[in-house]
Design an enzyme around this catalytic site. Sequence first.
Site, PDB file in Angstrom:
ATOM      1  N   GLU A 173      45.158  42.101  45.281  1.00 27.97           N
ATOM      2  CA  GLU A 173      45.952  41.690  46.298  1.00 27.97           C
ATOM      3  C   GLU A 173      45.699  39.775  46.603  1.00 27.97           C
ATOM      4  OE1 GLU A 173      49.302  42.663  48.348  1.00 27.97           O
ATOM      5  OE2 GLU A 173      48.094  44.917  49.402  1.00 27.97           O
ATOM      6  N   GLU A 221      46.082  51.491  46.684  1.00 30.04           N
ATOM      7  CA  GLU A 221      47.004  52.120  48.078  1.00 30.04           C
ATOM      8  C   GLU A 221      47.837  53.549  47.794  1.00 30.04           C
ATOM      9  OE1 GLU A 221      45.682  48.379  48.532  1.00 30.04           O
ATOM     10  OE2 GLU A 221      46.466  49.406  47.189  1.00 30.04           O
TER      11      GLU A 221
END
Length: 289
Positions: free
Chosen positions: A129, A149
């Site tokens: 990210e 994730e």
Amino acid sequence: MTASFKKPPPSLIYSVVSFPLPHILFVVFNRPKVLNCLCSDAQYELEELFAWYDTEPSLRCAVVTGAGRAFCTGADLKEWDQSNERKERGERDPRPLIPPSGFGGLSRRHGKKPVIAAVNGLAFGGGMEIVANLDLILAAKSAKFALPEAKRGVVAMAGSLPRLTRTIGRPRAMQMALTGRAVTADEAEKWGFVNIVVDDATSVELDVIDRPVVKKALEYATEIVQNSPDSVIISRAGVMSAWEDASAENSSRLLHETWGQALDEGENLREGVMAFVQKREPHWVNSKL
């Protein structure tokens, strides 16, 4: 060099800061035993650091990397688990686990000045990210990028999904988000979210700043800081505007309306033109933007 700063940099516990070359901030995520996963405190101190960087006139470019064999492998899941337990007991966290500027203070940062990633190893979860929102990305050959994730029942919600979609397109962003599969540095370069791939370090004991990927990142940073700091700030703003939300024409108009007068009235524009006419190197001053 610290004495010349308008304000001293914030004190850090989880990262190491140095100033290896004029006008360059060098940041090392320093939790190698846990592959540089970042607890909440580490993220908030990074947010404070990069806010300071944007307001410190003498600094013009930053480079980030990770100690050990990882760039950053995301959030501290033990801390996250403890937060979930508190919620189950009806308790509230004193503050969100992730600061307003995103994971590591970087994944949603707009900021004013450029930040370069020197990805030395694993950039997973929150590390990915961060990478998705930085300005230039350099990677060692063995670096890997992933959004795992979904394998843990969570979602990459710190800003990377829409940003990756703009950078590498929907099919590839979907592949990363839905499968969680790691992408190699060579793939990442072909996909367009890595600028260049360089050799791995010859030894794990090699000092962080001597790694080929860090050396190359500092070369790029040096090229940037040799340019007008006003031009760098405004050029970055133009790219960010188009990437974030505006049409090409709207971005051009907003860039001119927001920054045109400040650029015209700044010392560096006059100096750059004068240096060209006089056939000499320009002598930039710290930006006042």
